[in-house]
Design an enzyme around this catalytic site. Structure first.
Site, PDB file in Angstrom:
ATOM      1  N   TYR A  52       0.862  -1.184   0.000  1.00  0.00           N
ATOM      2  CA  TYR A  52       0.000   0.000   0.000  1.00  0.00           C
ATOM      3  C   TYR A  52       0.893   1.227   0.000  1.00  0.00           C
ATOM      4  CZ  TYR A  52      -3.483   3.423   1.584  1.00  0.00           C
ATOM      5  OH  TYR A  52      -4.313   4.518   1.701  1.00  0.00           O
TER       6      TYR A  52
ATOM      7  N   ASP B 154       9.331   2.857  -0.299  1.00  0.00           N
ATOM      8  CA  ASP B 154       8.287   3.519   0.472  1.00  0.00           C
ATOM      9  C   ASP B 154       8.533   3.170   1.935  1.00  0.00           C
ATOM     10  OD1 ASP B 154       6.087   4.336   1.831  1.00  0.00           O
ATOM     11  OD2 ASP B 154       4.613   3.473   0.456  1.00  0.00           O
TER      12      ASP B 154
ATOM     13  N   LYS C  63       4.448   9.418   8.650  1.00  0.00           N
ATOM     14  CA  LYS C  63       4.148   8.871   9.979  1.00  0.00           C
ATOM     15  C   LYS C  63       5.078   9.433  11.057  1.00  0.00           C
ATOM     16  CE  LYS C  63       1.671   5.026   8.044  1.00  0.00           C
ATOM     17  NZ  LYS C  63       0.288   4.748   8.333  1.00  0.00           N
TER      18      LYS C  63
HETATM   19  N1  PLP Z   1       2.896   4.194   2.294  1.00  0.00           N
HETATM   20  C1  PLP Z   1       2.802   3.304   3.280  1.00  0.00           C
HETATM   21  C2  PLP Z   1       3.809   2.197   3.363  1.00  0.00           C
HETATM   22  C3  PLP Z   1       1.797   3.410   4.229  1.00  0.00           C
HETATM   23  O1  PLP Z   1       1.720   2.498   5.212  1.00  0.00           O
HETATM   24  C4  PLP Z   1       0.861   4.469   4.119  1.00  0.00           C
HETATM   25  C5  PLP Z   1      -0.235   4.594   5.096  1.00  0.00           C
HETATM   26  O2  PLP Z   1      -0.532   3.726   5.870  1.00  0.00           O
HETATM   27  C6  PLP Z   1       1.003   5.382   3.073  1.00  0.00           C
HETATM   28  C7  PLP Z   1       2.035   5.221   2.172  1.00  0.00           C
HETATM   29  C8  PLP Z   1       0.052   6.539   2.932  1.00  0.00           C
HETATM   30  O3  PLP Z   1       0.272   7.440   3.956  1.00  0.00           O
HETATM   31  P1  PLP Z   1      -0.890   8.483   4.387  1.00  0.00           P
HETATM   32  O4  PLP Z   1      -1.965   7.673   5.013  1.00  0.00           O
HETATM   33  O5  PLP Z   1      -0.184   9.406   5.334  1.00  0.00           O
HETATM   34  O6  PLP Z   1      -1.332   9.179   3.150  1.00  0.00           O
END
Ligand code: PLP
Length: 427
Positions: A144, A239, A267
């Site tokens: 994700y 990511d 985060k």
């Molecule tokens: N990338 C990863 C690995 C994530 O776990 C998340 C959210 O859980 C995101 C991107 C997206 O982040 P946001 O919810 O701050 O848009």
């Protein structure tokens, strides 16, 4: 004035907020029941609007590595608040934050602040396409990367929980240049590169995928991604929104010694306020406007209060280096659960690394999204409710990772092991 109950708030929420929540994973859709409303949070606990205290392993879905409401983060935000909430000009927090990130994240030479992880990954993709002049990207099933169109294809997290991985509203055009591959399958990846390697702008990967439960890479897999992308002039995007500052201060890239070209962050670097960031090689980052041709912007990007919180959160990690302790506490939890499930005769896999862990109900190691989908789900539903009744809050989905924080002290971990053991015995 008496507090409204969670039930009454949720019925009002359903009338005015789609599904009653502002982010789908907060609903209890996949495990049944209704979400509770939190009144306040402190250390490793949440207190519901009914005054019930719960040990929390959601940690606001990753940011709360120091637990909730840490006094140093609160004070940093208070100091920033008194100076004003947003200026629309460069501010004094942006340079220290950029320097701090470049100092601790090995591959990052330049960095841009944004407001969420979604913005960070989306911007990495656009930048990779602009830099390479190529259109296609590779993403892995079950990873994700936020909810931007090109990345919301066979995604994990809420999209997986709600069984709607290809969201309505994502056009075929937006997703057609996204090539999907199973995680941990090097052969398939090599074959795609042999066929179309020169058209692929980037691979985006959660180096430790944590949005379909926690799925760890086979030894050498991420190293092979690095070698293959280098061979074909494709950019490697890690990511690290979830893993950054959590697995090690410099994320998985520090932990495994692999250098991606671009990194998405979020985060923890917001200290609980809305922040994302992306960074990497200076020659790539200089393709961004105003210096380069790739446009990216944000009214509140680099917001002083959010950066004040994030700088303090990262500084505390740098000072205390809590990673070995976090790993130890998480391992104690995993072992307690393994013992309890063994006694119960329920086969489980509990992958754990540092302060991240998850539980899969199956006989053998989970390596990809198909393995995740094959695992048994109903045990988790019962485990979730049995824990909640006893004062312990897990993410309301079998596909989420559990987060341990520095506020989970020995007493909290012992109490959690007791609750988990009782809950498992009751299944
Ligand atoms: N990338 C990863 C690995 C994530 O776990 C998340 C959210 O859980 C995101 C991107 C997206 O982040 P946001 O919810 O701050 O848009």
């Amino acid at each position: 004035m008496s507090h409204p109950t969670s039930a009454s708030l949720f019925s009002r929420a359903l009338a005015r907020i789609p599904g009653g929540v502002n982010s789908p994973v907060r609903a209890f859709g996949s495990i049944g029941g209704e979400p509770f409303f939190t009144e306040r949070a402190q250390g490793c606990t949440l207190t519901t609007t009914e005054g019930v205290e719960l040990i929390d392993f959601v940690g606001t879905w990753g940011p709360a590595i120091h637990g909730h409401n840490h006094p140093r983060i609160r004070e940093a935000v208070q100091v920033a608040l008194h100076k004003g909430t947003s200026f629309g000009t460069p501010n004094c927090y942006e340079v220290p934050m950029a320097e701090l990130i470049c100092d601790v994240v090995p591959s990052v030479e330049k960095v841009r602040m944004v407001n969420s992880g979604t913005e960070a990954t989306m911007s990495c993709i656009r930048l990779a396409r602009g830099f390479t002049g190529r259109d296609k990207i590779i993403k892995f099933e079950g990873c994700y990367h936020g909810h931007s169109d090109a990345l919301l294809v066979k995604a994990g997290s809420g999209a997986l929980t709600h069984g709607n991985p290809d969201s309505a509203g994502v056009t075929r055009g937006a997703a057609q240049d996204t090539l999907l591959l199973p995680f941990n399958d090097l052969e398939k990846l090599e074959s795609v590169f042999r066929q179309a390697g020169s058209e692929i702008a980037a691979i985006i990967v959660e180096p430790f995928p944590a949005n379909m439960g926690l799925v760890l890479p086979d030894p050498g897999y991420l190293e092979a991604l690095r070698a293959l992308t280098q061979q074909y002039g494709t950019l490697l995007i890690f990511d690290e929104v979830m893993t950054g500052f959590r697995i090690a201060l410099g994320g998985v890239q520090e932990y495994l010694g692999i250098t991606p070209d671009l990194t998405a962050m979020g985060k923890i670097i917001g200290g609980g306020l809305p922040v994302g960031a992306f960074g990497g090689r200076a020659d790539i980052m200089d393709f961004l406007a105003p210096q380069g041709p790739v446009y990216q912007a944000g009214t509140l990007s680099g917001n002083p209060m959010a950066l004040a919180a994030g700088i303090e959160a990262v500084r505390m990690l740098k000072e205390s280096n809590p990673y070995a302790d976090l790993d130890r506490q998480s391992r104690i939890l995993a072992l307690a659960m393994e013992n309890a499930f063994e006694q119960k005769g329920i086969p489980v896999q509990i992958p754990q690394v540092g302060s991240m862990l998850s539980v899969f109900f199956c006989e053998s190691r989970v390596r990809d999204y198909d393995d995740v989908l094959r695992s048994e789900k109903s045990h988790f539903t019962r485990l979730f409710h049995a824990c909640l009744q006893r004062g312990l809050f897990l993410a309301p989905s079998p596909f989420e990772t559990w987060f341990v924080s520095t506020a989970h002290d020995t007493a909290a971990i012992e109490r959690s092991c007791d609750i988990l053991t009782q809950a498992i015995a009751s299944l």
